[in-house]
Motif scaffolding. Sequence first.
Motif, PDB file in Angstrom:
ATOM      1  N   TYR A   1       6.781  38.921 -18.651  1.00  0.00           N
ATOM      2  CA  TYR A   1       5.394  39.349 -18.506  1.00  0.00           C
ATOM      3  C   TYR A   1       4.505  38.785 -19.616  1.00  0.00           C
ATOM      4  CZ  TYR A   1       7.603  42.267 -15.059  1.00  0.00           C
ATOM      5  OH  TYR A   1       8.340  42.685 -13.963  1.00  0.00           O
TER       6      TYR A   1
ATOM      7  N   TRP B   1       7.732  48.508 -10.618  1.00  0.00           N
ATOM      8  CA  TRP B   1       7.028  47.226 -10.701  1.00  0.00           C
ATOM      9  C   TRP B   1       7.774  46.198 -11.543  1.00  0.00           C
ATOM     10  CZ3 TRP B   1       5.306  45.083 -15.301  1.00  0.00           C
ATOM     11  CH2 TRP B   1       5.353  45.920 -16.423  1.00  0.00           C
TER      12      TRP B   1
ATOM     13  N   HIS C   1       7.340  48.341 -19.479  1.00  0.00           N
ATOM     14  CA  HIS C   1       6.349  49.355 -19.114  1.00  0.00           C
ATOM     15  C   HIS C   1       5.506  49.747 -20.326  1.00  0.00           C
ATOM     16  CE1 HIS C   1       4.785  53.347 -18.051  1.00  0.00           C
ATOM     17  NE2 HIS C   1       4.891  52.969 -16.793  1.00  0.00           N
TER      18      HIS C   1
END
Length: 455
Positions: free
Chosen positions: A255, A289, A301
């Motif tokens: 990410y 997700w 997260h």
Amino acid sequence: MSRAEQPSRRTVLAVAVAAAVAGTAAPAAADAAHDAPGHGADPDTARRVDNRAWTTYRDWRGGTARGTRAVAGDRPGVVLGSPAGTTSYTDPHTGRTADWEYATWTSPVHRPAVPSTEAIVSWNARTPGGTWLQVELKGTYSDGTDTPWYVMGRWAAGDQDIRRTSVDDQSDGKSSVWTDTFAIDDASTGLRLVSYRLRLTLYRRPGTRATPTVWRLGAMGSDIPDRFTVPAAAPGLAQELAVPRYSQEMHKGQYPEYDNGGEAWCSPTSSQMIIEYWGGRLTAEQLAWVDPAYADPQICHAARYTFDYQYDGCGNWPFNAAYAATFDGIQSVVTRLGSLTDLETLIAAGIPAITSQSFLAEELTGAGYGTSGHLMTVIGFTADGDVIAGDPASDSNEAVRRVYRRREWENIWLRTKRYNAAGNVASGTGGVCYLFFPAHPTPRQRAALAAVGVR
């Protein structure tokens, strides 16, 4: 945190603030004299931090409400009652414009015991979908003039309604806001912040009954002396807490939209360790997700939900504290401590800490890296008084537990000046830490928190 000595955005800004005070002077002889062990905690530093928090039903009833109302119960707070009006907000990070009902709560004036060069605001809140909040600070200087209302954060627990953000380019020529920190521009002039008020603005989508709930709102004002070295505190505790261990390095490249992935995730990784120590857990639905191929999805997260879209990183101190308080039974605060004795007091009561520090590789034996800004957990002390840390800048979860030399660690955490890799004067955090602790502390925990100035 990057293992390389690269300036973080906060460090670059803080250097600008500190430059007028720091100059290029070498450590003073008086500082060097304190390097020898046995001086104990620095009583002067302990008097240079002031914490004020509004948390009780009486507190919330005591402020000035425009459309908000106080709620009692197990955890008193303030909520949006009858809106004071409707306003339009264009999110600078999405370009979306939307209308929001709003209401405000403004604290009484607080005069800190410490006329301050810096102030950091933190809050604990719940923001259901379709709601968010803004926190502001307005103060009075020692010359009798007032600051503007400074925005200290626009925040939501999620990221679907607005993008949580700090606000850049706030200054009146006497003070500025650097991401999450109010700072006097030139402390050498003697100018100080001698009082302040905080203002909450609660927002919701028009026509709904949803509301944010704020349980804790406060600020830490401080005036920490500029110094390269700090007095040594004599060891007083041998104890280690059973805190989970997570490595940020295992998330490299994951990410990258959140500050280039795990290499920079020291703050959310540290936060997640302490959240889980207090029993905070994420559900499978909350983690759905995250790519199932990634280990420890809760770290991804935590990075997403602490991310500051203006700062472009996960290291906003109040945003990390606010994230922790979204877990049931946890409250949090950003503060400064004055010595390792303060940390020992907390550890003895079962309360670990998350500390912020900057250092060259040779300044912290065994770290194996240098950094312009890094967060790690402090989970205990050895029989010799050395610091037992949960250092997320480790190659594996198993390697996270580190023991660092007491004197080295104490100095890199508490100093306000240091030399960077280029040999230039840079800033230190002066003992900044996050404290996460139970919403209802035990008497022993409450006493330990009070001993370090947190109530």
